[in-house]
Design a protein around this motif. Structure first.
Motif, PDB file in Angstrom:
ATOM      1  N   PRO A 181     -42.973  28.703   7.766  1.00  0.00           N
ATOM      2  CA  PRO A 181     -42.407  28.199   6.507  1.00  0.00           C
ATOM      3  C   PRO A 181     -42.984  26.852   6.075  1.00  0.00           C
ATOM      4  N   VAL A 182     -43.356  25.994   7.046  1.00  0.00           N
ATOM      5  CA  VAL A 182     -43.864  24.665   6.675  1.00  0.00           C
ATOM      6  C   VAL A 182     -45.059  24.789   5.724  1.00  0.00           C
ATOM      7  N   GLU A 183     -45.821  25.882   5.839  1.00  0.00           N
ATOM      8  CA  GLU A 183     -47.035  25.983   5.014  1.00  0.00           C
ATOM      9  C   GLU A 183     -46.708  26.299   3.562  1.00  0.00           C
ATOM     10  N   LEU A 236     -47.124  28.803  19.279  1.00  0.00           N
ATOM     11  CA  LEU A 236     -46.913  27.403  19.656  1.00  0.00           C
ATOM     12  C   LEU A 236     -46.146  26.554  18.652  1.00  0.00           C
ATOM     13  N   LEU A 237     -46.275  26.806  17.352  1.00  0.00           N
ATOM     14  CA  LEU A 237     -45.506  25.953  16.426  1.00  0.00           C
ATOM     15  C   LEU A 237     -44.008  26.200  16.624  1.00  0.00           C
ATOM     16  N   THR A 238     -43.615  27.463  16.586  1.00  0.00           N
ATOM     17  CA  THR A 238     -42.196  27.759  16.765  1.00  0.00           C
ATOM     18  C   THR A 238     -41.748  27.484  18.199  1.00  0.00           C
ATOM     19  N   HIS A 297     -27.942  28.454  15.410  1.00  0.00           N
ATOM     20  CA  HIS A 297     -27.922  28.973  14.034  1.00  0.00           C
ATOM     21  C   HIS A 297     -29.336  29.437  13.670  1.00  0.00           C
ATOM     22  N   GLY A 298     -29.431  30.679  13.138  1.00  0.00           N
ATOM     23  CA  GLY A 298     -30.754  31.221  12.805  1.00  0.00           C
ATOM     24  C   GLY A 298     -31.445  31.747  14.049  1.00  0.00           C
ATOM     25  N   ALA A 299     -30.658  32.374  14.924  1.00  0.00           N
ATOM     26  CA  ALA A 299     -31.184  32.796  16.229  1.00  0.00           C
ATOM     27  C   ALA A 299     -32.212  33.924  16.117  1.00  0.00           C
ATOM     28  N   SER A 300     -32.247  34.623  14.990  1.00  0.00           N
ATOM     29  CA  SER A 300     -33.234  35.696  14.817  1.00  0.00           C
ATOM     30  C   SER A 300     -34.508  35.190  14.152  1.00  0.00           C
ATOM     31  N   GLY A 301     -34.574  33.904  13.800  1.00  0.00           N
ATOM     32  CA  GLY A 301     -35.761  33.358  13.131  1.00  0.00           C
ATOM     33  C   GLY A 301     -36.849  33.008  14.137  1.00  0.00           C
ATOM     34  N   GLY A 302     -37.989  32.605  13.612  1.00  0.00           N
ATOM     35  CA  GLY A 302     -39.137  32.296  14.468  1.00  0.00           C
ATOM     36  C   GLY A 302     -38.808  31.247  15.515  1.00  0.00           C
ATOM     37  N   VAL A 303     -38.176  30.153  15.098  1.00  0.00           N
ATOM     38  CA  VAL A 303     -37.809  29.103  16.055  1.00  0.00           C
ATOM     39  C   VAL A 303     -36.599  29.543  16.870  1.00  0.00           C
ATOM     40  N   GLY A 304     -35.616  30.127  16.172  1.00  0.00           N
ATOM     41  CA  GLY A 304     -34.356  30.479  16.832  1.00  0.00           C
ATOM     42  C   GLY A 304     -34.532  31.434  17.989  1.00  0.00           C
ATOM     43  N   LEU A 305     -35.365  32.454  17.813  1.00  0.00           N
ATOM     44  CA  LEU A 305     -35.466  33.472  18.879  1.00  0.00           C
ATOM     45  C   LEU A 305     -36.112  32.892  20.131  1.00  0.00           C
ATOM     46  N   THR A 351     -26.388  33.036  15.624  1.00  0.00           N
ATOM     47  CA  THR A 351     -26.037  33.600  14.318  1.00  0.00           C
ATOM     48  C   THR A 351     -27.229  34.371  13.744  1.00  0.00           C
ATOM     49  N   ALA A 352     -26.902  35.479  13.067  1.00  0.00           N
ATOM     50  CA  ALA A 352     -27.917  36.301  12.395  1.00  0.00           C
ATOM     51  C   ALA A 352     -27.185  37.281  11.491  1.00  0.00           C
ATOM     52  N   ARG A 353     -27.931  37.874  10.548  1.00  0.00           N
ATOM     53  CA  ARG A 353     -27.312  38.973   9.788  1.00  0.00           C
ATOM     54  C   ARG A 353     -27.194  40.192  10.709  1.00  0.00           C
ATOM     55  N   THR A 372     -31.296  25.787  13.102  1.00  0.00           N
ATOM     56  CA  THR A 372     -32.653  26.008  12.577  1.00  0.00           C
ATOM     57  C   THR A 372     -32.598  26.448  11.116  1.00  0.00           C
ATOM     58  N   VAL A 373     -31.402  26.363  10.506  1.00  0.00           N
ATOM     59  CA  VAL A 373     -31.222  26.914   9.154  1.00  0.00           C
ATOM     60  C   VAL A 373     -31.031  25.818   8.105  1.00  0.00           C
ATOM     61  N   GLY A 374     -30.172  24.840   8.427  1.00  0.00           N
ATOM     62  CA  GLY A 374     -30.007  23.701   7.526  1.00  0.00           C
ATOM     63  C   GLY A 374     -28.934  23.847   6.473  1.00  0.00           C
ATOM     64  N   GLY A 432     -38.310  16.413  13.973  1.00  0.00           N
ATOM     65  CA  GLY A 432     -39.463  16.808  13.161  1.00  0.00           C
ATOM     66  C   GLY A 432     -40.738  16.450  13.892  1.00  0.00           C
ATOM     67  N   GLY A 433     -41.802  17.203  13.599  1.00  0.00           N
ATOM     68  CA  GLY A 433     -43.081  16.966  14.264  1.00  0.00           C
ATOM     69  C   GLY A 433     -43.654  15.596  13.960  1.00  0.00           C
ATOM     70  N   GLY A 434     -43.185  14.940  12.879  1.00  0.00           N
ATOM     71  CA  GLY A 434     -43.682  13.615  12.532  1.00  0.00           C
ATOM     72  C   GLY A 434     -43.125  12.522  13.442  1.00  0.00           C
ATOM     73  N   PRO A 438     -35.516  37.265   2.918  1.00  0.00           N
ATOM     74  CA  PRO A 438     -35.068  37.884   4.181  1.00  0.00           C
ATOM     75  C   PRO A 438     -36.180  38.817   4.680  1.00  0.00           C
ATOM     76  N   HIS A 439     -36.545  38.680   5.931  1.00  0.00           N
ATOM     77  CA  HIS A 439     -37.706  39.422   6.423  1.00  0.00           C
ATOM     78  C   HIS A 439     -37.420  39.933   7.831  1.00  0.00           C
ATOM     79  N   PRO A 440     -38.210  40.890   8.324  1.00  0.00           N
ATOM     80  CA  PRO A 440     -37.961  41.429   9.663  1.00  0.00           C
ATOM     81  C   PRO A 440     -38.129  40.350  10.727  1.00  0.00           C
TER      82      PRO A 440
HETATM   83  N1  LIG Z   1     -38.409  20.111  11.796  1.00  0.00           N
HETATM   84  C1  LIG Z   1     -39.328  20.824  12.429  1.00  0.00           C
HETATM   85  O1  LIG Z   1     -40.050  20.312  13.296  1.00  0.00           O
HETATM   86  C2  LIG Z   1     -39.500  22.278  12.097  1.00  0.00           C
HETATM   87  C3  LIG Z   1     -40.398  23.071  12.846  1.00  0.00           C
HETATM   88  C4  LIG Z   1     -40.478  24.444  12.564  1.00  0.00           C
HETATM   89  C5  LIG Z   1     -39.708  24.988  11.538  1.00  0.00           C
HETATM   90  N2  LIG Z   1     -38.902  24.161  10.802  1.00  0.00           N
HETATM   91  C6  LIG Z   1     -38.069  24.703   9.711  1.00  0.00           C
HETATM   92  O2  LIG Z   1     -37.037  25.480  10.318  1.00  0.00           O
HETATM   93  C7  LIG Z   1     -36.655  26.551   9.460  1.00  0.00           C
HETATM   94  C8  LIG Z   1     -36.721  27.876  10.242  1.00  0.00           C
HETATM   95  O3  LIG Z   1     -38.063  28.175  10.544  1.00  0.00           O
HETATM   96  P1  LIG Z   1     -38.416  29.614  11.152  1.00  0.00           P
HETATM   97  O4  LIG Z   1     -39.884  29.663  11.399  1.00  0.00           O
HETATM   98  O5  LIG Z   1     -37.489  29.934  12.262  1.00  0.00           O
HETATM   99  O6  LIG Z   1     -38.064  30.542   9.879  1.00  0.00           O
HETATM  100  P2  LIG Z   1     -37.767  32.100   9.771  1.00  0.00           P
HETATM  101  O7  LIG Z   1     -38.489  32.827  10.848  1.00  0.00           O
HETATM  102  O8  LIG Z   1     -38.044  32.458   8.363  1.00  0.00           O
HETATM  103  O9  LIG Z   1     -36.204  32.243  10.096  1.00  0.00           O
HETATM  104  C9  LIG Z   1     -35.222  31.953   9.172  1.00  0.00           C
HETATM  105  C10 LIG Z   1     -33.871  32.341   9.787  1.00  0.00           C
HETATM  106  O10 LIG Z   1     -32.829  31.868   8.949  1.00  0.00           O
HETATM  107  C11 LIG Z   1     -31.766  32.803   9.019  1.00  0.00           C
HETATM  108  N3  LIG Z   1     -30.935  32.655   7.821  1.00  0.00           N
HETATM  109  C12 LIG Z   1     -31.276  32.906   6.531  1.00  0.00           C
HETATM  110  N4  LIG Z   1     -30.250  32.588   5.717  1.00  0.00           N
HETATM  111  C13 LIG Z   1     -29.243  32.130   6.516  1.00  0.00           C
HETATM  112  C14 LIG Z   1     -27.932  31.636   6.284  1.00  0.00           C
HETATM  113  N5  LIG Z   1     -27.424  31.545   5.042  1.00  0.00           N
HETATM  114  N6  LIG Z   1     -27.197  31.248   7.345  1.00  0.00           N
HETATM  115  C15 LIG Z   1     -27.686  31.336   8.604  1.00  0.00           C
HETATM  116  N7  LIG Z   1     -28.929  31.793   8.892  1.00  0.00           N
HETATM  117  C16 LIG Z   1     -29.688  32.180   7.861  1.00  0.00           C
HETATM  118  C17 LIG Z   1     -32.462  34.137   9.106  1.00  0.00           C
HETATM  119  O11 LIG Z   1     -31.574  35.036   9.768  1.00  0.00           O
HETATM  120  P3  LIG Z   1     -31.428  36.583   9.345  1.00  0.00           P
HETATM  121  O12 LIG Z   1     -32.835  37.089   9.026  1.00  0.00           O
HETATM  122  O13 LIG Z   1     -30.822  37.227  10.539  1.00  0.00           O
HETATM  123  O14 LIG Z   1     -30.570  36.579   8.138  1.00  0.00           O
HETATM  124  C18 LIG Z   1     -33.669  33.811   9.957  1.00  0.00           C
HETATM  125  O15 LIG Z   1     -33.371  34.033  11.297  1.00  0.00           O
HETATM  126  C19 LIG Z   1     -37.609  26.467   8.249  1.00  0.00           C
HETATM  127  O16 LIG Z   1     -36.952  25.740   7.220  1.00  0.00           O
HETATM  128  C20 LIG Z   1     -38.785  25.668   8.786  1.00  0.00           C
HETATM  129  O17 LIG Z   1     -39.499  25.004   7.771  1.00  0.00           O
HETATM  130  C21 LIG Z   1     -38.772  22.829  11.065  1.00  0.00           C
END
Ligand SMILES: NC(=O)c1ccc[n+]([C@@H]2O[C@H](COP(=O)([O-])OP(=O)(O)OC[C@H]3O[C@@H](n4cnc5c(N)ncnc54)[C@H](OP(=O)(O)O)[C@@H]3O)[C@@H](O)[C@H]2O)c1
Length: 313
Positions: free
Chosen positions: A42-44, A127-129, A151-159, A175-177, A216-218, A254-256, A303-305
């Motif tokens: 997502p950062v890109e 490596l990023l996630t 929070h966001g356990a199914s996302g790239g970072v969360g898993l 948390t996940a859908r 990981t959701v914000g 944050g990476g910064g 929303p993506h796989p």
């Molecule tokens: N600060 C840092 O160093 C850093 C580093 C890496 C990433 N990030 C940021 O972290 C975020 C996540 O990155 P990612 O790579 O994990 O993204 P991702 O793979 O797109 O995952 C997003 C996740 O958010 C969940 N989600 C969507 N809507 C939601 C809601 N309303 N409530 C709770 N969960 C929800 C999704 O779950 P479902 O699909 O199950 O709905 C999915 O698991 C991005 O904003 C990214 O830019 C920050």
């Protein structure tokens, strides 16, 4: 000549273009890497949209900080974290720059050896996630005695945070859908749906209490529920809710941040080894050609796989 994906303006996926570039020979401490697989994050799409600055002099903006490939040229003194780098080495790049490309010049300090048992796509998207997830788990101090809410356990970072917390022996509620709950069970988490009533559902799953939370959701929901359930704010970390972390007194990562950057660099080899041994899984959701980078960004925003999006040059 090499093909690279650049943002030609600040904006949505439509600003991405594939361009032909002539690259110079690698200078001291640099290598030229020919990529086999490139992680999309997502950062890109945020960088392309100008979320981290929209200085027109930065255009065309090269994108991508991770990938896996082969060293095809090495400059003098090209010594990576695992030792000297040479033509033919199979490597993983993170934190690189401009990795959305057939080939790119990378600083040797960002180039690690790819474990033999790890596939290109797995290596290029780990490596990023993975390093971010490691940072969250380390920062909130997860141990075997914890019940951690992710929070966001199914996302790239969360898993990956789920699996790293499980490797430390913690109980993890994620948390996940609903469609992703079976996946969460498969990596050892107890799934819970986000949305109204989240705090009560988590209390039912953890009658003894939740001791740490990783966001990981914000969303305000993720932050509010973390604050309600975890008494010690030092044990709450977010990678996305920066404003709320400032006002509510918990940790934003944050990476910064120099401490995060140092930790994330330090754990790269360990993450690659864990993945090569099958102790971490990082599913690949979808692959795209370089010319489909815009479509990858469009789909990643929605929303993506479960799993990583990977560019294959
Ligand atoms: N600060 C840092 O160093 C850093 C580093 C890496 C990433 N990030 C940021 O972290 C975020 C996540 O990155 P990612 O790579 O994990 O993204 P991702 O793979 O797109 O995952 C997003 C996740 O958010 C969940 N989600 C969507 N809507 C939601 C809601 N309303 N409530 C709770 N969960 C929800 C999704 O779950 P479902 O699909 O199950 O709905 C999915 O698991 C991005 O904003 C990214 O830019 C920050």
């Amino acid at each position: 000549m090499t093909k690279s994906v650049v943002a030609t303006a600040f904006g949505g996926p439509e600003v991405l273009e594939v361009v032909d570039e002539e690259l110079p020979a690698p200078g001291p401490g640099e290598v030229l890497v020919e990529f086999k697989a490139i992680g999309v994050n997502p950062v890109e799409y945020k960088q392309a949209a100008g979320a981290f600055g929209a200085d027109p002099s930065a255009l065309p903006l090269r994108l991508g900080s991770e990938g896996a490939g082969i060293v095809v040229a090495a400059g003098p003194d090209a010594v990576g974290p695992d030792g000297p780098l040479a033509v033919g080495d199979e490597v993983v790049v993170y934190r690189g720059s401009g990795t959305y490309a057939e080939r790119a010049l990378e600083p040797a300090g960002s180039v690690l050896r790819k474990p033999a048992g790890l596939g290109w796509e797995q290596a290029g998207g780990l490596l990023l996630t993975g390093a971010t997830a490691y940072d969250t788990v380390e920062t909130v101090g997860v141990t075997k005695d914890d019940v951690v809410l992710i929070h966001g356990a199914s996302g790239g970072v969360g898993l990956l945070a789920v699996q790293l917390a499980r490797l430390r022996g913690a109980t993890v509620i994620g948390t996940a859908r609903e469609t992703n709950h079976e996946f969460l069970r498969s990596i050892g988490a107890i799934p819970v749906a986000y949305g109204d009533g989240l705090a009560d559902r988590v209390r039912e799953l953890a009658p003894g209490g939740v001791t740490a939370a990783i966001d990981t959701v914000g969303t305000d929901e993720a932050v509010d529920v973390s604050l309600q359930l975890v008494g010690d704010r030092a044990r709450i970390a977010t990678i996305a809710a920066f404003e709320r972390a400032g006002t509510d007194g918990f940790t934003a990562l944050g990476g910064g941040n120099p401490d995060s950057a140092a930790l994330r660099d330090r754990v790269r080899g360990e993450l690659l080894d864990l993945a090569a041994r099958g102790e971490l899984t990082n599913p690949i959701a979808k692959t795209f050609g370089l010319s489909e980078a815009a479509r990858a960004h469009t789909e990643l925003k929605q929303p993506h796989p479960v799993g990583k999006f990977i560019l294959i040059p």
